[in-house]
Design a protein around this motif. Structure first.
Motif, mmCIF file in Angstrom:
data_model
loop_
_atom_site.group_PDB
_atom_site.id
_atom_site.type_symbol
_atom_site.label_atom_id
_atom_site.label_comp_id
_atom_site.label_asym_id
_atom_site.label_seq_id
_atom_site.Cartn_x
_atom_site.Cartn_y
_atom_site.Cartn_z
ATOM 1 N N ARG A 5 5.863 0.797 7.880
ATOM 2 C CA ARG A 5 5.549 2.128 7.359
ATOM 3 C C ARG A 5 6.480 3.183 7.936
ATOM 4 N NH1 ARG A 5 -0.008 2.322 10.989
ATOM 5 N NH2 ARG A 5 -0.571 0.544 9.734
ATOM 6 N N THR A 6 6.475 4.376 7.343
ATOM 7 C CA THR A 6 7.261 5.472 7.895
ATOM 8 C C THR A 6 6.461 6.146 9.013
ATOM 9 O OG1 THR A 6 6.337 7.155 6.419
ATOM 10 C CG2 THR A 6 8.270 5.956 5.619
ATOM 11 N N TYR A 20 0.822 -1.211 0.000
ATOM 12 C CA TYR A 20 0.000 0.000 0.000
ATOM 13 C C TYR A 20 0.858 1.264 0.000
ATOM 14 C CZ TYR A 20 -3.792 -3.156 1.385
ATOM 15 O OH TYR A 20 -4.707 -4.169 1.436
ATOM 16 N N ILE A 21 2.175 1.091 -0.099
ATOM 17 C CA ILE A 21 2.998 2.297 -0.250
ATOM 18 C C ILE A 21 2.985 2.701 -1.718
ATOM 19 C CG2 ILE A 21 5.330 3.249 -0.142
ATOM 20 C CD1 ILE A 21 5.789 1.700 2.407
ATOM 21 N N GLY A 47 -6.063 6.962 1.316
ATOM 22 C CA GLY A 47 -4.727 7.507 1.468
ATOM 23 C C GLY A 47 -3.820 6.686 2.368
ATOM 24 N N TYR A 48 -4.363 5.613 2.943
ATOM 25 C CA TYR A 48 -3.581 4.760 3.846
ATOM 26 C C TYR A 48 -2.376 4.161 3.124
ATOM 27 C CZ TYR A 48 -2.466 0.692 6.763
ATOM 28 O OH TYR A 48 -1.829 -0.256 7.523
ATOM 29 N N GLN A 49 -1.213 4.249 3.756
ATOM 30 C CA GLN A 49 -0.006 3.660 3.186
ATOM 31 C C GLN A 49 0.720 2.789 4.197
ATOM 32 O OE1 GLN A 49 1.871 7.371 1.590
ATOM 33 N NE2 GLN A 49 2.108 6.093 -0.228
ATOM 34 N N SER A 50 1.251 1.681 3.734
ATOM 35 C CA SER A 50 1.939 0.724 4.594
ATOM 36 C C SER A 50 2.270 -0.495 3.734
ATOM 37 C CB SER A 50 0.965 0.301 5.713
ATOM 38 O OG SER A 50 1.660 -0.155 6.834
ATOM 39 N N ILE A 51 3.271 -1.273 4.153
ATOM 40 C CA ILE A 51 3.455 -2.579 3.525
ATOM 41 C C ILE A 51 2.913 -3.612 4.496
ATOM 42 C CG2 ILE A 51 5.135 -4.316 2.788
ATOM 43 C CD1 ILE A 51 7.041 -2.015 2.117
ATOM 44 N N HIS A 52 2.075 -4.507 4.015
ATOM 45 C CA HIS A 52 1.615 -5.609 4.860
ATOM 46 C C HIS A 52 2.201 -6.898 4.315
ATOM 47 C CE1 HIS A 52 -2.321 -3.505 6.359
ATOM 48 N NE2 HIS A 52 -1.260 -2.743 6.475
ATOM 49 N N THR A 53 2.733 -7.710 5.187
ATOM 50 C CA THR A 53 3.192 -9.029 4.746
ATOM 51 C C THR A 53 2.955 -10.033 5.859
ATOM 52 O OG1 THR A 53 5.061 -10.351 3.967
ATOM 53 C CG2 THR A 53 5.597 -8.516 5.434
ATOM 54 N N THR A 54 2.450 -11.204 5.482
ATOM 55 C CA THR A 54 2.186 -12.248 6.462
ATOM 56 C C THR A 54 3.273 -13.304 6.345
ATOM 57 O OG1 THR A 54 -0.150 -11.851 6.141
ATOM 58 C CG2 THR A 54 0.435 -13.825 7.359
#
Ligand code: MN
Length: 481
Positions: free
Chosen positions: A317-318, A288-289, A296-303
């Motif tokens: 995320r930052t 999501y970056i 507008g949500y940003q982040s990396i998700h990983t399982t």
């Protein structure tokens, strides 16, 4: 910040005194003097880091509706901006009182929606005060009679929490939704609460070890970071379970670890390092970056799967992204206060993050309405209800469906007889596949034939549990006959 100035604290005190006097003799259901409520709402928007005018307007937000004070009085005492905001909140309450339930928010009831548009769209700060107002009312909901509790809680789940989500105000959304859900369905709420707490307890040891391992590696690689756990909220678990047929095995993010780093490069580096420690699950890496969510949500998700076979989701995320995910639109007020205030003064349309363009759209529409121009509401991508879409029948009837719905869901919603005889579908006049995901604003026409019967294979072309149930009933019936 400007707000620490002497001038502000004098103005703030004046507003508190003014509101206290106006509400004198009024009490809340809890027995507290009424002023407790506006004071709490002011405190909430102050904590959100809102600008001066919003904070002043927050403590005054109920005086026009509930006391003889007029908007003109407020303008005299506190200036045009504050008066404008209080007026907006009052209008919003009035517009809302004509809406019995979610259905009356639909574009059919043009009049209410127009009022809502004008009130809300002209200045997002109105909406922010309204959200703070609703949050405090939820926090104090236990004092109300049961029937009213349910009504307010339901409306909060259907309208206000999704709205907070659209503004990416994550912390607010979670608190609102969880309180509201605990009133709407107390039994389910408690069940899930227990389940989450149990899981958090049993995962504690693993998490501690994982935090240690990850911290060691990131430190060795000279990445500055913070790491911590987060537990899924009750309402979002409830929603996710509904989406996955109540299958707990599909829920991978009951507990997640959040890694906050300095910049975007470090986000990807951290992800790579985590993947070098644990096996990532395929298909469970979401960037999501590079592609932010609609709000507008940003982040990396990983399982990932740990060495002792535990499944853990990481959110990387930052700091800035984190701040924005928690506080959303309110955070951008904090950073852009000067610029925003200037825009209000000059009447220019606010500058907002591109992912919140729906607000800009609202504002443009509101401006046109104020000038007496006509606005085609159907053209507006006005979808305040993040997880709902509104589609149209060829006759123009509006059907609301969850986001993700397919043509058969639509057909079964119209009538199970229609659902059971579908041979095809036209979307916006074009023949389409039954796998086509419906979009907000689509015009959907189902084609039926008397000779057609429900098919086993349709289960994979269905999204809603309602349609699934209907199909099951029909298939059972066919077998019996
Ligand atoms: Mn209020």
């Amino acid at each position: 910040m400007v707000k620490d100035s002497k001038a502000y604290s004098a103005k703030r005190q004046k507003a508190i005194d003014f509101a206290t006097k106006a509400h004198e003799g009024q009490f809340r259901n809890s027995g507290d003097p009424y002023i407790v409520h506006p004071l709490a709402v002011m405190k909430i928007v102050e904590d959100w880091g809102m600008d001066e005018d919003t904070c002043i307007a927050a403590v005054l937000h109920d005086v026009v509706e509930d006391t003889p004070v007029t908007v003109a009085d407020i303008k005299n005492e506190f200036g045009e901006q504050v008066a404008f905001l209080v007026d907006g909140v009052t209008k919003l309450s009035n517009a809302r009182s004509g809406m019995r339930d979610l259905d009356t928010y639909l574009p059919e009831t043009k009049d209410n929606l127009l009022r809502l548009l004008v009130a809300v769209g002209s200045d997002v700060r109105v909406l922010i005060i309204k959200l703070a107002d609703r949050l405090h009312n939820l926090r104090t909901l236990s004092a109300l009679p049961q029937e009213k509790q349910k009504k307010i809680a339901k409306e909060s789940l259907e309208v206000f929490a999704p709205l907070a989500d659209r503004m990416n105000m994550g912390r607010l959304r979670v608190e609102m939704a969880d309180i509201a859900f605990s009133y709407v369905d107390p039994k389910r709420y408690n069940e899930l609460r227990v389940l989450i707490d149990k899981h958090a307890q049993s995962a504690e040891k693993t998490l501690k070890k994982v935090i240690e391992e990850v911290s060691e590696l990131l430190t060795r690689e000279k990445i500055k970071f913070e790491i911590g756990g987060r537990v899924k909220s009750v309402y979002s678990l409830h929603k996710k379970l509904a989406k996955h047929n109540q299958n707990m095995g599909e829920i991978y993010d009951l507990t997640a670890l959040r890694v906050i780093v300095d910049d975007i490069t470090d986000c990807y580096l951290a992800m790579g390092l985590i993947h070098s420690l644990y096996t990532p699950m395929s298909g469970r890496i979401k960037d999501y970056i590079a592609v932010p969510k609609q709000n507008g949500y940003q982040s990396i998700h990983t399982t990932v799967i740990t060495k002792d076979k535990q499944v853990i989701e990481f959110q990387i995320r930052t700091r800035e992204m984190h701040e924005y995910a928690e506080r959303g639109l309110a955070a951008s007020f904090y950073y852009n206060e000067q610029k925003l205030t200037e825009n209000y003064r000059t009447g220019k349309i606010q500058h907002l993050p591109t992912n919140l363009l729906w607000i800009t759209e609202l504002q443009a529409a509101a401006a046109q309405l104020r000038e007496g121009k006509k606005v085609d509401l159907k053209k507006l991508k006005l979808n305040l209800f993040a997880d709902k879409i509104f589609v149209y029948t060829p006759k123009g009837d509006i059907i609301d469906l969850p986001d993700g719905a397919l043509p058969l869901d639509f057909a079964y919603r119209l009538h199970s007889e229609i659902g059971g005889h579908v041979v095809g579908v036209k979307i916006n006049g074009k023949m389409s596949n039954l796998n086509t995901r419906l979009k907000h604003g689509d015009i959907v026409e189902v084609l039926t034939s008397k000779n057609q019967t429900a098919k086993e294979g349709w289960f994979s072309k269905i999204f809603t549990s309602h349609a699934r149930q209907k199909l099951k009933q029909q298939l059972n019936k066919d077998k019996e006959s």
